[in-house]
Design a protein around this motif. Structure first.
Motif, mmCIF file in Angstrom:
data_model
loop_
_atom_site.group_PDB
_atom_site.id
_atom_site.type_symbol
_atom_site.label_atom_id
_atom_site.label_comp_id
_atom_site.label_asym_id
_atom_site.label_seq_id
_atom_site.Cartn_x
_atom_site.Cartn_y
_atom_site.Cartn_z
ATOM 1 N N GLN A 165 0.833 -1.201 0.000
ATOM 2 C CA GLN A 165 0.000 0.000 0.000
ATOM 3 C C GLN A 165 0.872 1.258 0.000
ATOM 4 O OE1 GLN A 165 -2.669 -0.667 3.339
ATOM 5 N NE2 GLN A 165 -4.290 -1.244 1.922
ATOM 6 N N TRP A 166 1.805 1.340 0.952
ATOM 7 C CA TRP A 166 2.694 2.495 1.021
ATOM 8 C C TRP A 166 4.121 1.989 1.223
ATOM 9 C CZ3 TRP A 166 -0.552 5.096 5.425
ATOM 10 C CH2 TRP A 166 -1.782 5.532 4.898
ATOM 11 N N PHE A 167 5.082 2.541 0.512
ATOM 12 C CA PHE A 167 6.467 2.160 0.770
ATOM 13 C C PHE A 167 7.419 3.244 0.300
ATOM 14 C CE2 PHE A 167 6.011 0.702 -3.578
ATOM 15 C CZ PHE A 167 7.239 0.953 -4.139
ATOM 16 N N VAL A 168 8.655 3.141 0.814
ATOM 17 C CA VAL A 168 9.677 4.130 0.488
ATOM 18 C C VAL A 168 11.033 3.432 0.457
ATOM 19 C CG1 VAL A 168 10.000 4.768 2.907
ATOM 20 C CG2 VAL A 168 10.648 6.389 1.128
ATOM 21 N N VAL A 169 11.923 3.898 -0.427
ATOM 22 C CA VAL A 169 13.292 3.392 -0.511
ATOM 23 C C VAL A 169 14.227 4.582 -0.352
ATOM 24 C CG1 VAL A 169 14.997 2.181 -1.898
ATOM 25 C CG2 VAL A 169 12.584 1.555 -2.079
ATOM 26 N N VAL A 170 15.258 4.439 0.512
ATOM 27 C CA VAL A 170 16.222 5.526 0.718
ATOM 28 C C VAL A 170 17.642 5.030 0.435
ATOM 29 C CG1 VAL A 170 14.755 6.616 2.456
ATOM 30 C CG2 VAL A 170 16.545 5.023 3.186
ATOM 31 N N ASP A 171 18.533 5.965 0.163
ATOM 32 C CA ASP A 171 19.936 5.596 -0.072
ATOM 33 C C ASP A 171 20.699 5.604 1.249
ATOM 34 O OD1 ASP A 171 20.469 8.232 0.590
ATOM 35 O OD2 ASP A 171 20.832 8.875 -1.472
ATOM 36 N N ARG A 172 22.012 5.432 1.194
ATOM 37 C CA ARG A 172 22.820 5.321 2.410
ATOM 38 C C ARG A 172 22.832 6.618 3.218
ATOM 39 N NH1 ARG A 172 28.252 3.259 0.564
ATOM 40 N NH2 ARG A 172 27.086 2.526 -1.250
ATOM 41 N N GLU A 173 22.448 7.733 2.593
ATOM 42 C CA GLU A 173 22.372 9.007 3.300
ATOM 43 C C GLU A 173 20.947 9.314 3.755
ATOM 44 O OE1 GLU A 173 23.993 11.858 0.634
ATOM 45 O OE2 GLU A 173 26.065 11.177 0.896
ATOM 46 N N ALA A 174 20.091 8.311 3.661
ATOM 47 C CA ALA A 174 18.681 8.419 4.072
ATOM 48 C C ALA A 174 17.890 9.392 3.206
ATOM 49 C CB ALA A 174 18.566 8.784 5.554
ATOM 50 N N VAL A 206 13.730 -2.265 6.602
ATOM 51 C CA VAL A 206 14.766 -3.277 6.347
ATOM 52 C C VAL A 206 15.973 -2.622 5.677
ATOM 53 C CG1 VAL A 206 15.289 -5.464 5.200
ATOM 54 C CG2 VAL A 206 12.961 -5.010 6.009
ATOM 55 N N PRO A 207 17.184 -2.804 6.239
ATOM 56 C CA PRO A 207 18.378 -2.270 5.570
ATOM 57 C C PRO A 207 18.668 -3.046 4.289
ATOM 58 C CG PRO A 207 18.994 -3.598 7.482
ATOM 59 C CD PRO A 207 17.498 -3.478 7.510
ATOM 60 N N LEU A 208 19.128 -2.360 3.262
ATOM 61 C CA LEU A 208 19.483 -2.992 1.996
ATOM 62 C C LEU A 208 21.000 -3.197 1.954
ATOM 63 C CD1 LEU A 208 17.206 -0.868 -0.380
ATOM 64 C CD2 LEU A 208 16.739 -3.135 0.588
ATOM 65 N N VAL A 209 21.422 -4.445 1.769
ATOM 66 C CA VAL A 209 22.836 -4.796 1.841
ATOM 67 C C VAL A 209 23.318 -5.319 0.488
ATOM 68 C CG1 VAL A 209 24.580 -6.199 3.020
ATOM 69 C CG2 VAL A 209 22.570 -5.370 4.292
ATOM 70 N N VAL A 210 24.411 -4.760 0.002
ATOM 71 C CA VAL A 210 25.034 -5.225 -1.243
ATOM 72 C C VAL A 210 26.497 -5.504 -0.942
ATOM 73 C CG1 VAL A 210 25.657 -4.637 -3.605
ATOM 74 C CG2 VAL A 210 23.437 -3.907 -2.681
ATOM 75 N N GLU A 211 26.905 -6.774 -1.175
ATOM 76 C CA GLU A 211 28.281 -7.217 -0.939
ATOM 77 C C GLU A 211 28.748 -6.842 0.466
ATOM 78 O OE1 GLU A 211 30.683 -5.654 -4.056
ATOM 79 O OE2 GLU A 211 29.790 -6.943 -5.607
ATOM 80 N N VAL A 246 23.613 -0.142 1.782
ATOM 81 C CA VAL A 246 23.555 0.893 0.747
ATOM 82 C C VAL A 246 22.256 1.702 0.820
ATOM 83 C CG1 VAL A 246 25.046 -0.406 -0.795
ATOM 84 C CG2 VAL A 246 22.567 -0.744 -0.917
ATOM 85 N N GLY A 247 21.390 1.338 1.728
ATOM 86 C CA GLY A 247 20.119 2.045 1.833
ATOM 87 C C GLY A 247 19.154 1.270 2.711
ATOM 88 N N ALA A 248 17.871 1.607 2.593
ATOM 89 C CA ALA A 248 16.854 0.906 3.384
ATOM 90 C C ALA A 248 15.520 0.968 2.667
ATOM 91 C CB ALA A 248 16.737 1.512 4.785
ATOM 92 N N PHE A 249 14.693 -0.030 2.964
ATOM 93 C CA PHE A 249 13.366 -0.134 2.369
ATOM 94 C C PHE A 249 12.343 -0.154 3.499
ATOM 95 C CE2 PHE A 249 9.806 -2.969 1.425
ATOM 96 C CZ PHE A 249 9.284 -2.390 0.276
#
Length: 431
Positions: free
Chosen positions: A22-31, A92-97, A101-104
């Motif tokens: 319904q509602w969501f947001v994605v941010v980068d490592r600097e929020a 949820v934090p987004l992790v790459v390698e 790198v961000g959060a969802f």
């Protein structure tokens, strides 16, 4: 099998992102916001083009997306207070390698009402199942074990089911003996902190020069001992003004710290009146009274009198090894007519004393403590015709019985008359 992922066009992916939650947001490592769907923007009353690139805290009030990245841990089904209501959110934090790198973040419940009712019901049920299999019982009070079905008590119980899962501070106000402590315990038991400490501090019994240390000492202070749990400040009105100022400061700082203690406040005095007389700080009052529970005195919930009496008699039987205890109808009338300034606690102690004063199983007027017997509000007329005096007395007795026993069969039984006789008298006096 075809590589179906490769078949998903940018347009299709965009539709999935817009409708998967319904509602969501994605941010980068600097929020800073990389993506936010239209429905969320509509709720927040912002344009998506204006939200993209902004720090998430500047767009979504009370967000903790940046904190999730700092901790590196997901925050699942967390209450989120936004635009005047609580919702449930996943972060949820987004992790790459191996690097964040961000959060969802997604809002999974837009209306908390049904979820809170369901959560409280499931929690209570699971606790009772655990107790049944373990053979032990928690010493804290369950909300369902608080006796009462009067409108005032039902209103308080419903409010507790709604706010128990939140972090909101709660003020519980009521006269001495109304059971404020039990309601505070039930809030803790229905919260997600029920496996954490529940500490209590009676502000009226500690010397004021020691109150600040009792609360805020880094090693022994209750606010730190109750970390991740609940602290109940009983009779909070008794705190001295300087300690109230320190408490206000702590409440403000606690929102940004890792202490994470939920505070409940109880008082047998009207805090609003104490604010007007300068005894209680106005700014502290408005800071803590976001949820205000008023526990009605026994004299205002006489519909519960028969339930409470039966419950207490059964409890006393178990404690004293007695069986078959009954309250004489005449005795019950005297008890109903009493004002009960000490409320439910006084009723229990009175019944217990009556049992000790009774050799058999029937509690008679002879066992009623003298102050209760003499203070009962039975009508005593000093003038007028005997017929009028008797009629007025009978009306008052009938009204008292109906207040205590809404079920007319029980009322007739308590009065020692048949149900048909009761109906005749009610018709006679237009009751």
């Amino acid at each position: 099998m075809k590589d179906w992922i490769g078949l998903l066009s940018t347009e299709v992916l965009d539709q999935i992102l817009e409708n998967a939650f319904q509602w969501f947001v994605v941010v980068d490592r600097e929020a800073k916001i990389l993506y936010i769907n239209e429905e969320y923007c509509h709720f927040l009353e912002v344009k998506r083009k204006d939200a993209i690139g902004q720090h998430v805290a500047d767009v979504i009030e009370n967000t903790e997306m940046h904190k999730v990245m700092e901790k590196g841990e997901a925050d699942i089904a967390a209450p989120h207070y936004i635009k005047g209501t609580y919702m449930l959110a996943n972060r949820v934090p987004l992790v790459v390698e191996g690097e964040i790198v961000g959060a969802f973040g997604s809002v999974i419940f837009r209306d908390m009402t049904d979820w809170k009712r369901l959560s409280a019901h499931v929690k209570t049920t699971m606790e009772r199942i655990d107790q049944r299999f373990s053979g032990t019982a928690d010493h804290l009070t369950d909300l369902e074990d608080i006796i009462g079905e009067s409108p005032g008590i039902r209103k308080v119980k419903e409010a507790i089911r709604m706010i128990a899962p939140t972090k909101l501070p709660v003020v519980i106000e009521g006269e001495t003996g109304t059971g404020k402590e039990m309601f505070a315990e039930s809030i803790h038991k229905l919260s997600d902190r029920s496996d954490k400490p529940l500490l209590k501090l009676n502000c009226a019994v500690i010397p004021q020069e020691l109150a600040e240390k009792e609360l805020f000492d880094p090693q022994e202070g209750k606010v730190y001992q109750a970390a991740s749990g609940t602290l109940v400040l009983e009779e909070v009105h008794a705190l001295a003004i300087p300690v109230q100022a320190k408490l206000l400061r702590f409440l403000t700082e606690n929102e940004q710290s890792t202490t994470d203690v939920r505070l409940l406040f109880s008082s047998n005095r009207n805090l609003a009146e104490l604010v007007s007389t300068g005894v209680f700080r106005e700014d502290l009052y408005y800071r803590i009274q976001s949820v205000y529970l008023k526990i009605p005195p026994l004299r205002e919930r006489m519909e519960d009198f028969s339930l409470l009496t039966r419950y207490f008699i059964h409890r006393i039987e178990q404690q004293e090894g007695r069986r078959g205890l009954k309250v004489d109808p005449k005795t019950l009338r005297h008890l109903v007519e009493y004002q009960w300034p000490g409320n439910v606690r006084e009723l229990y102690n009175t019944l217990r004393a009556m049992v000790y004063m009774t050799e058999g199983n029937r509690l008679t007027t002879a066992s009623i403590p003298m102050h209760v017997f003499q203070s009962s509000k039975t009508y005593h007329a000093t003038s007028g015709k005997l017929e009028d005096i008797l009629a007025q007395t009978e009306v008052q007795v009938l009204e008292n019985a109906l207040a205590a026993f809404p079920d007319k069969t029980e009322a007739a039984k308590a009065l020692g008359i048949s149900r048909s006789t009761l109906y005749e008298k009610l018709k006679k006096y237009n009751l």
